[in-house]
Design a protein around this motif. Structure first.
Motif, short mmCIF file in Angstrom:
data_model
loop_
_atom_site.label_atom_id
_atom_site.label_comp_id
_atom_site.label_asym_id
_atom_site.label_seq_id
_atom_site.Cartn_x
_atom_site.Cartn_y
_atom_site.Cartn_z
N TYR A 181 51.55 26.40 31.77
CA TYR A 181 51.75 24.94 31.80
C TYR A 181 50.93 24.32 32.92
CZ TYR A 181 55.01 26.03 35.52
OH TYR A 181 55.57 26.52 36.66
N VAL A 182 50.63 23.05 32.76
CA VAL A 182 49.91 22.32 33.80
C VAL A 182 50.71 21.07 34.18
CG1 VAL A 182 47.58 23.04 33.25
CG2 VAL A 182 48.54 21.09 32.07
N ASN A 183 50.54 20.68 35.43
CA ASN A 183 51.13 19.43 35.90
C ASN A 183 50.04 18.37 35.80
OD1 ASN A 183 53.60 20.76 36.95
ND2 ASN A 183 52.08 21.71 38.29
N VAL A 184 50.20 17.46 34.87
CA VAL A 184 49.17 16.46 34.66
C VAL A 184 49.51 15.20 35.43
CG1 VAL A 184 48.24 14.91 32.89
CG2 VAL A 184 48.31 17.37 32.48
N GLY A 185 48.50 14.67 36.11
CA GLY A 185 48.71 13.44 36.86
C GLY A 185 47.42 12.64 36.91
N GLY A 186 47.31 11.82 37.94
CA GLY A 186 46.11 11.00 38.07
C GLY A 186 46.04 10.44 39.49
N GLY A 187 45.66 9.24 39.60
CA GLY A 187 45.59 8.14 38.67
C GLY A 187 46.82 8.06 37.75
N GLU A 188 46.67 7.23 36.77
CA GLU A 188 47.72 7.10 35.77
C GLU A 188 47.19 7.76 34.50
OE1 GLU A 188 50.92 6.35 35.43
OE2 GLU A 188 50.57 6.79 33.33
N GLU A 200 50.69 35.64 48.85
CA GLU A 200 49.72 35.30 49.88
C GLU A 200 48.33 35.83 49.53
OE1 GLU A 200 51.84 34.59 54.09
OE2 GLU A 200 51.40 36.68 53.65
N TYR A 201 48.29 36.86 48.71
CA TYR A 201 47.00 37.42 48.32
C TYR A 201 46.46 36.82 47.04
CZ TYR A 201 47.67 40.76 52.04
OH TYR A 201 47.85 41.32 53.28
N GLY A 202 47.18 35.84 46.51
CA GLY A 202 46.69 35.13 45.33
C GLY A 202 47.06 35.81 44.03
N LEU A 203 46.92 35.06 42.94
CA LEU A 203 47.21 35.57 41.60
C LEU A 203 45.95 35.46 40.74
CD1 LEU A 203 50.68 33.90 40.87
CD2 LEU A 203 50.21 36.19 41.71
N ASP A 204 45.96 36.15 39.60
CA ASP A 204 44.79 36.11 38.73
C ASP A 204 44.59 34.75 38.07
OD1 ASP A 204 44.28 38.65 39.41
OD2 ASP A 204 44.75 39.56 37.48
N ALA A 205 45.67 33.98 38.02
CA ALA A 205 45.60 32.61 37.52
C ALA A 205 46.66 31.82 38.27
CB ALA A 205 45.84 32.57 36.01
N PRO A 206 46.48 30.53 38.42
CA PRO A 206 47.48 29.76 39.17
C PRO A 206 48.81 29.69 38.44
CG PRO A 206 45.82 28.29 38.24
CD PRO A 206 45.36 29.69 37.97
N ILE A 207 49.90 29.46 39.18
CA ILE A 207 51.17 29.15 38.50
C ILE A 207 51.53 27.68 38.70
CG2 ILE A 207 52.27 31.41 38.35
CD1 ILE A 207 53.65 30.94 40.93
N CYS A 208 50.83 27.02 39.57
CA CYS A 208 51.12 25.60 39.75
C CYS A 208 49.80 24.85 39.78
CB CYS A 208 51.90 25.39 41.03
SG CYS A 208 52.46 23.70 41.19
N LEU A 209 49.28 24.62 38.58
CA LEU A 209 47.99 23.96 38.46
C LEU A 209 48.21 22.48 38.19
CD1 LEU A 209 44.89 23.94 37.98
CD2 LEU A 209 45.38 24.48 35.61
N THR A 210 47.65 21.65 39.04
CA THR A 210 47.71 20.21 38.81
C THR A 210 46.37 19.78 38.24
OG1 THR A 210 49.28 19.86 40.60
CG2 THR A 210 48.01 17.96 39.89
N TRP A 211 46.42 18.94 37.23
CA TRP A 211 45.20 18.45 36.62
C TRP A 211 45.30 16.93 36.57
CZ3 TRP A 211 43.38 19.91 30.99
CH2 TRP A 211 42.08 19.41 30.80
N GLU A 212 44.47 16.30 37.37
CA GLU A 212 44.45 14.85 37.37
C GLU A 212 43.41 14.40 36.36
OE1 GLU A 212 44.17 13.86 41.52
OE2 GLU A 212 46.28 14.36 41.81
N LEU A 213 43.87 13.69 35.34
CA LEU A 213 42.98 13.39 34.21
C LEU A 213 42.08 12.20 34.48
CD1 LEU A 213 45.24 13.88 31.07
CD2 LEU A 213 43.40 15.35 31.89
N THR A 214 42.51 11.32 35.36
CA THR A 214 41.68 10.14 35.63
C THR A 214 42.01 9.59 37.00
OG1 THR A 214 41.08 7.93 34.86
CG2 THR A 214 43.37 8.59 34.52
N TYR A 215 41.02 8.96 37.62
CA TYR A 215 41.27 8.24 38.87
C TYR A 215 41.68 6.80 38.59
CZ TYR A 215 39.56 11.91 42.04
OH TYR A 215 39.41 13.06 42.78
N ALA A 216 41.65 6.42 37.32
CA ALA A 216 42.03 5.04 36.98
C ALA A 216 43.53 4.88 37.09
CB ALA A 216 41.57 4.72 35.56
N CYS A 217 43.95 3.72 37.61
CA CYS A 217 45.38 3.45 37.69
C CYS A 217 45.61 1.95 37.68
CB CYS A 217 45.99 4.07 38.94
SG CYS A 217 47.81 3.96 38.94
N ASN A 218 46.69 1.55 37.01
CA ASN A 218 47.05 0.14 36.98
C ASN A 218 47.69 -0.29 38.29
OD1 ASN A 218 49.04 2.01 35.94
ND2 ASN A 218 50.38 0.26 35.66
#
Ligand code: SF4
Ligand code: SF4
Lengths: 408, 113
Positions: free
Chosen positions: A77-84, A22-40
């Protein structure tokens, strides 16, 4: 969210891990990175209102710099998403770059680019996890929300991965009113590919806000889902997203806590850092990786994240007997349905959410995200959930009675 | 099951792959932090990540972090606990924490002195 308390409570020493989180960590453990807003595709419930590429998208060099920084911060590790994400031409390069810098990648895709060659490449790569999105165990249910042909695309990708000998790939399902009765079918389908099932919660984020009333599971379905998770939970991943169901009684395994800004965050395609992938709204925008000090500075020093990193002390939920299990549920779900953040979740299993929704001021307009990259024109395989696809003719003369007729 | 000093939370994505059986923990033997494991300092202790099985775990005290880092320099786990000043009353909890770490392959046996 912007109210700054003069003094923030100090982190306790020892105690339960969840209290530390609840007080946070020095770095995230569940970081999502959306690489693009483009999607088919144009899924009706897209959490990030994706469709069109944003011209300000991070360049390859900027994305590499973010990875360098994640390596320094030991974000493993990162959770990569988007978009596609796979429609970015440099996707495969960035994947290799991340893995080469001790940042493992778990990416979500609708499968559009996972042909046999890419499947074989992935199977031969360590530290990569793939999840294929599927929101119906049958084409009929899936394609209504994800678009015509999307079930076939996803299952072809699953076949390719299975054939290539890929291990531990996932089928990722957002549980809706329409597919909640298909959980066993999802499990069987996933097992048939030797994959693992992952089910997560529908939130009213992005375009999800437009369909949430129609698609979020009913109370009865939530109860069934809870029972199903207790019986099958060991083999099924949930991203700990159903912790509000813990208020039915027994706590579900995993982290029962809203991690937004504490252990969770989102880097969006233009480098904006939000508290959670389901909270793309200026109220939860903490900074940008392009700012001086980069991501690290945003994570460690932003006012917003500091505000989020304290235990909830007031509000209706803290008086609830189930508060320790449910913790008031999902911040984003409350926010985008216009409910107070320290009150019950709109899907509160004790029914307080429904009461709160009904008691909303009729004048109230639930907050909307300022970020919308939805396709503006027609998309191949438009979802049909919202009735006939709304495809206005581009020009009046397109309205020929023969237009679109297949005369073969 | 939550331990006293370490608290293994499944990777936020859920449980990792099943861990193969590891030899039982013997505190009289030589141990070290597994070579494919990294520790990330956190205000309460450390986050532990295994690059091989991709499991995530947490060390809930700074002393335990010191113990895990020092394992490789001492002739036994027991000796490491002594060197790190772990009080007698807490030794049992620390040995159990180390046993949990051995089971999840976060620490491994070493043959070299
Ligand atoms: S806002 Fe909701 S989705 Fe985001 S971390 Fe909190 S509970 Fe999870
Ligand atoms: S009142 Fe709040 S804490 Fe209690 S069950 Fe509902 S959402 Fe959870």
């Amino acid at each position: 969210m912007t109210a700054v308390l003069p003094e923030r409570p100090a982190r306790p020493t020892g105690g339960r891990l969840i209290d530390q989180f609840e007080y946070g960590l020095d770095a995230p453990i569940c970081l999502t990175w959306e690489l693009t807003y483009a999607c088919n595709l144009a899924c009706v419930h897209c959490l990030s209102s994706s469709g069109r590429r944003d011209p300000r998208e991070l360049s390859t060099a900027e994305a590499e710099a973010v990875i360098d920084e994640l390596q320094r911060m030991q974000v493993f590790y990162v959770n990569v998403g988007g978009g596609e994400p796979t429609v970015r031409p440099d996707f495969w390069h960035l994947l290799d770059y991340a893995i080469g810098h001790d940042v493992g990648v778990k990416f979500s895709t609708n499968g559009v680019k996972l042909d046999k060659r890419r499947a074989a490449q992935l199977a031969a790569t360590d530290y990569v996890d793939v999840q294929i999105s599927l929101d119906g165990a049958t084409a009929e249910v899936n394609d209504r929300v994800r678009g015509a042909g999307s079930f076939a695309t996803a299952t072809r990708a699953l076949e390719n991965l299975a054939e290539a000998g890929m291990e531990d790939f996932k089928v990722s399902v957002v549980v809706t009113r329409e597919n909640a009765g298909q959980l066993d079918q999802f499990k069987a389908l996933t097992d048939s590919f030797g994959a693992q099932l992952r089910i997560t919660r529908l939130r009213p984020s992005g375009r999800g806000a437009d369909v949430w009333d129609q698609l979020h599971p009913t109370q009865a379905q939530q109860r069934e889902l809870y029972t199903w998770l207790l019986a099958n939970g060991d083999d099924v991943l949930t991203g700990d997203s159903f912790f509000h169901l813990s208020a039915f009684g027994e706590a579900l395994p995993g982290l029962n806590l809203c991690g937004a800004g504490r252990v969770v965050c989102l880097i969006d395609p233009v480098g904006d850092v939000y508290a959670c992938p389901f909270a793309i709204h200026e109220n939860f925008l903490a900074g940008n990786v392009r700012d001086e000090g980069g991501f690290q500075r945003v994570w460690q020093s932003s006012e917003l994240f500091a505000d989020l990193r304290s235990p909830q002390t007031g509000g209706a939920c803290t008086k609830c007997a189930h508060f320790d299990a449910c913790r008031g549920g999902c911040m984003a779900a409350k926010f985008f349905t216009g409910l107070p953040l320290d009150g019950p979740d709109p899907e509160c299993v004790q029914g307080y959410g429904e009461t709160a929704l009904a008691a909303r001021d009729l004048e109230l307009i639930a907050p909307r995200s300022h970020v919308d990259h939805s396709h503006t024109g027609p998309v191949r395989g438009q979802p049909t959930l919202l009735g006939m696809p709304a495809l206005p003719p581009a020009k009046a003369c397109d309205e020929s009675p023969l237009a679109g007729l297949d005369l073969r | 099951m939550r331990g006293v000093l370490i608290d293994a939370v499944p990777s936020t994505n859920g449980a990792g792959p099943a861990v193969q059986a590891a030899p039982a923990f013997d505190a009289e033997l030589r141990w070290r932090r597994a070579r494919s494991v990294a520790l990330r300092p956190e205000p309460f202790g450390a986050l532990v990540y295994h690059f091989g099985n991709r499991k995530l775990s947490f060390l809930k005290s700074k002393t335990l972090v010191a113990v895990v880092e020092a394992l490789g320099e001492h002739p036994s786990a027991e000796a490491t606990l002594t060197a790190c000043g772990v009080p007698d009353a807490q030794r049992g909890a620390y040995v159990k924490a180390l046993a949990d770490l051995a089971r999840s392959q976060m620490i491994e046996r070493r043959d070299t002195p």
